[in-house]
Design a protein around this motif. Structure first.
Motif, PDB file in Angstrom:
ATOM      1  N   PRO A 166      -4.639 136.259 103.546  1.00 21.49           N
ATOM      2  CA  PRO A 166      -5.911 135.620 103.454  1.00 21.49           C
ATOM      3  C   PRO A 166      -5.767 134.630 102.352  1.00 21.49           C
ATOM      4  CG  PRO A 166      -6.240 138.012 103.599  1.00 21.49           C
ATOM      5  CD  PRO A 166      -4.795 137.803 103.657  1.00 21.49           C
ATOM      6  N   ALA A 167      -6.196 133.313 102.525  1.00 24.34           N
ATOM      7  CA  ALA A 167      -5.992 132.400 101.550  1.00 24.34           C
ATOM      8  C   ALA A 167      -7.095 132.734 100.377  1.00 24.34           C
ATOM      9  CB  ALA A 167      -6.525 130.983 102.082  1.00 24.34           C
ATOM     10  N   GLY A 168      -6.577 132.311  99.278  1.00 27.46           N
ATOM     11  CA  GLY A 168      -7.720 132.862  98.096  1.00 27.46           C
ATOM     12  C   GLY A 168      -7.451 133.932  97.305  1.00 27.46           C
ATOM     13  N   LEU A 169      -6.356 134.499  97.654  1.00 35.77           N
ATOM     14  CA  LEU A 169      -5.790 135.646  96.769  1.00 35.77           C
ATOM     15  C   LEU A 169      -4.634 135.161  96.186  1.00 35.77           C
ATOM     16  CD1 LEU A 169      -5.707 138.657  99.415  1.00 35.77           C
ATOM     17  CD2 LEU A 169      -7.471 138.237  97.482  1.00 35.77           C
ATOM     18  N   ILE A 170      -4.036 135.812  94.805  1.00 35.17           N
ATOM     19  CA  ILE A 170      -2.873 135.634  94.235  1.00 35.17           C
ATOM     20  C   ILE A 170      -2.166 136.796  94.714  1.00 35.17           C
ATOM     21  CG2 ILE A 170      -1.414 135.589  92.029  1.00 35.17           C
ATOM     22  CD1 ILE A 170      -3.071 133.166  91.839  1.00 35.17           C
ATOM     23  N   CYS A 200       1.758 135.107  89.057  1.00 37.51           N
ATOM     24  CA  CYS A 200       1.623 136.423  88.356  1.00 37.51           C
ATOM     25  C   CYS A 200       2.947 136.905  88.333  1.00 37.51           C
ATOM     26  CB  CYS A 200       0.605 137.262  88.671  1.00 37.51           C
ATOM     27  SG  CYS A 200       1.001 138.145  90.229  1.00 37.51           S
ATOM     28  N   LEU A 201       3.343 137.929  87.489  1.00 38.11           N
ATOM     29  CA  LEU A 201       4.713 138.531  87.636  1.00 38.11           C
ATOM     30  C   LEU A 201       4.903 139.674  88.552  1.00 38.11           C
ATOM     31  CD1 LEU A 201       7.466 138.487  86.038  1.00 38.11           C
ATOM     32  CD2 LEU A 201       6.616 140.531  84.671  1.00 38.11           C
ATOM     33  N   LEU A 246       2.107 132.100  83.712  1.00 41.02           N
ATOM     34  CA  LEU A 246       2.370 133.275  84.221  1.00 41.02           C
ATOM     35  C   LEU A 246       1.698 134.445  83.702  1.00 41.02           C
ATOM     36  CD1 LEU A 246       4.749 135.321  85.563  1.00 41.02           C
ATOM     37  CD2 LEU A 246       5.972 135.107  83.605  1.00 41.02           C
ATOM     38  N   VAL A 247       0.873 135.193  84.672  1.00 39.47           N
ATOM     39  CA  VAL A 247       0.323 136.199  83.825  1.00 39.47           C
ATOM     40  C   VAL A 247       1.009 137.612  84.237  1.00 39.47           C
ATOM     41  CG1 VAL A 247      -2.077 137.729  84.241  1.00 39.47           C
ATOM     42  CG2 VAL A 247      -2.151 135.056  84.482  1.00 39.47           C
ATOM     43  N   VAL A 248       1.194 138.442  82.880  1.00 40.06           N
ATOM     44  CA  VAL A 248       1.752 139.572  83.171  1.00 40.06           C
ATOM     45  C   VAL A 248       0.919 140.805  83.156  1.00 40.06           C
ATOM     46  CG1 VAL A 248       3.601 140.989  81.974  1.00 40.06           C
ATOM     47  CG2 VAL A 248       4.015 138.510  81.974  1.00 40.06           C
ATOM     48  N   ALA A 249      -0.139 140.606  82.188  1.00 39.87           N
ATOM     49  CA  ALA A 249      -1.081 141.717  82.089  1.00 39.87           C
ATOM     50  C   ALA A 249      -1.687 142.021  82.995  1.00 39.87           C
ATOM     51  CB  ALA A 249      -2.164 141.472  80.997  1.00 39.87           C
ATOM     52  N   ASN A 250      -1.781 143.455  83.289  1.00 39.26           N
ATOM     53  CA  ASN A 250      -2.339 144.100  84.248  1.00 39.26           C
ATOM     54  C   ASN A 250      -4.235 143.874  84.445  1.00 39.26           C
ATOM     55  OD1 ASN A 250      -0.256 144.788  86.120  1.00 39.26           O
ATOM     56  ND2 ASN A 250       0.103 146.467  84.562  1.00 39.26           N
TER      57      ASN A 250
END
Ligand code: NAD
Ligand code: LMR
Length: 332
Positions: free
Chosen positions: A281-285, A155-156, A128-132
């Motif tokens: 679009p595919a390939g983005l979080i 990500c959060l 889980l990524v929290v940092a911006n």
């Protein structure tokens, strides 16, 4: 029989979110009251003394579920054997800072930590990524850790989801636990789209749509959206520091629901790798509505999307595509 401890990594553990988060994990708020944990805490050498202070306090708190603490500035030691990685380490946005300033500092951290996780974390580690910038840091982590399954990197945006629940609960003067199924689409930034079109409130007469109860589409399509979009900046303005207790609590909600499952009939928002659902679009979080079961998330499919929503969903996707390009330019 007692469960085996789960190893949970928190990076940036000497920072303000870290300080709020590690006691929540040690108390069982993230993984449940019967799940022992071993905390791995990483920070950088200038924060080593403060990190040791956090380690001392964890010992002093005598948490029954806490079976060990690793406090280190060595990324390999920190990542070794971890089952869950909560990536908070980085530099927060300060008043007046540009997105680009945060971007260049943080994406290079995520590129280098990707390979430590890939090589040393437990198989099937959930990240889980929290940092911006949270979505783009997660994307960089995914791209530079190709052997970690993409479904394991998230990500959060649960904080934004919880903020949306909180605004509806305040407006209707109902319990926040009776409001459900808001959606955060897109980026954890002011371009996010908080959507209440499918949200409901539990009432004595059954579940009612939020729109039917609020009876104010101008607010739901205007002030409500901007309040949620701008809440991070409002907290920074008020505290002179970015949100911490709400970020830590939402990170626990995110991992708890991912690991233990979402309640029947309820979805939550998570930033996940887009597969093209809802023509994103595919390939983005990108943040989607998801349900979780058996330790896996699944995007909720088939929700009708009106014209206003479509525009807002596309706008935040465009921002994420731009961020992706900017991130790569910072790394080159
Ligand atoms: P903070 O500055 O208090 O703590 C960050 C910590 O990270 C510091 O102790 C710092 O020394 C450490 N750090 C820096 N580089 C590191 C590295 N390479 N490896 C390990 N640790 C490193 O910041 P904070 O308020 O705790 O916020 C942390 C991050 O979370 C920021 O990027 C902030 O913008 C972001 N944030 C995200 C959300 C969200 O909902 N996604 C919400 C709030 C804050
Ligand atoms: C938040 O949403 O509170 C954080 O991401 C801080 C920020 O920079 O907005």
């Amino acid at each position: 029989m007692a469960k085996e401890p789960v190893r949970v990594l928190v990076t940036g553990a000497a920072g303000q979110i870290g300080y709020a988060l590690v006691p929540m994990i040690a108390r069982g708020i993230m993984l449940g009251p019967d799940q022992p944990v071993i905390l791995h805490m990483l920070d950088i050498p200038p924060a080593a003394e403060a990190l040791n202070g956090v380690r001392m306090e964890l010992i002093d708190a005598a948490f029954p579920l806490l079976k060990g603490v690793v406090a280190t500035t060595d990324v390999v030691e920190a990542c070794t054997g971890v089952n869950i990685a909560v990536m908070v380490g980085g530099f927060p946005r300060k008043e007046g800072m540009e997105r680009k300033d945060v971007m260049s500092k943080n994406v290079s951290i995520y590129k280098s930590q990707a390979s430590a996780l890939e090589n040393y974390a437990a198989a099937n580690c959930k990240v889980l990524v929290v940092a911006n910038p949270a979505n783009t840091n997660a994307l960089i982590l995914k791209e530079f850790a190709p052997s970690i399954p993409e479904k394991n990197i998230t990500c959060l945006t649960r904080l934004d989801h919880n903020r949306a629940l909180g605004q509806i609960s305040e407006r209707l003067n109902v319990q926040v636990s009776d409001v459900k199924n808001v959606i955060i689409w897109g980026n954890h930034s002011s371009s996010q789209y908080p959507d209440v079109n499918h949200a409901t409130v539990k009432t004595p007469a059954g579940e009612k749509p939020v729109r039917e109860l609020v009876k104010d589409d101008a607010w739901l399509n205007g002030g409500f959206i901007t309040t949620v979009q701008q809440r991070g900046a409002a907290i920074i303005k008020a505290r002179k520091l970015s949100s911490a207790l709400s970020a830590a609590s939402s990170a626990c909600d995110h991992i708890r629901d991912w690991v233990l499952g979402t309640p029947e009939g309820t979805w939550v928002s998570m930033g996940v790798y887009s597969d093209g659902s809802y023509n994103v679009p595919a390939g983005l979080i990108y943040s989607f509505p998801v349900t979780c079961s058996g330790g896996e998330w699944k995007i909720v499919q088939g929700l009708p999307i009106d014209e206003l929503s479509r525009k807002k969903m596309d706008l935040t996707a465009e921002e994420l595509s731009e961020e992706k390009a900017l991130a790569y330019s910072c790394l080159s």
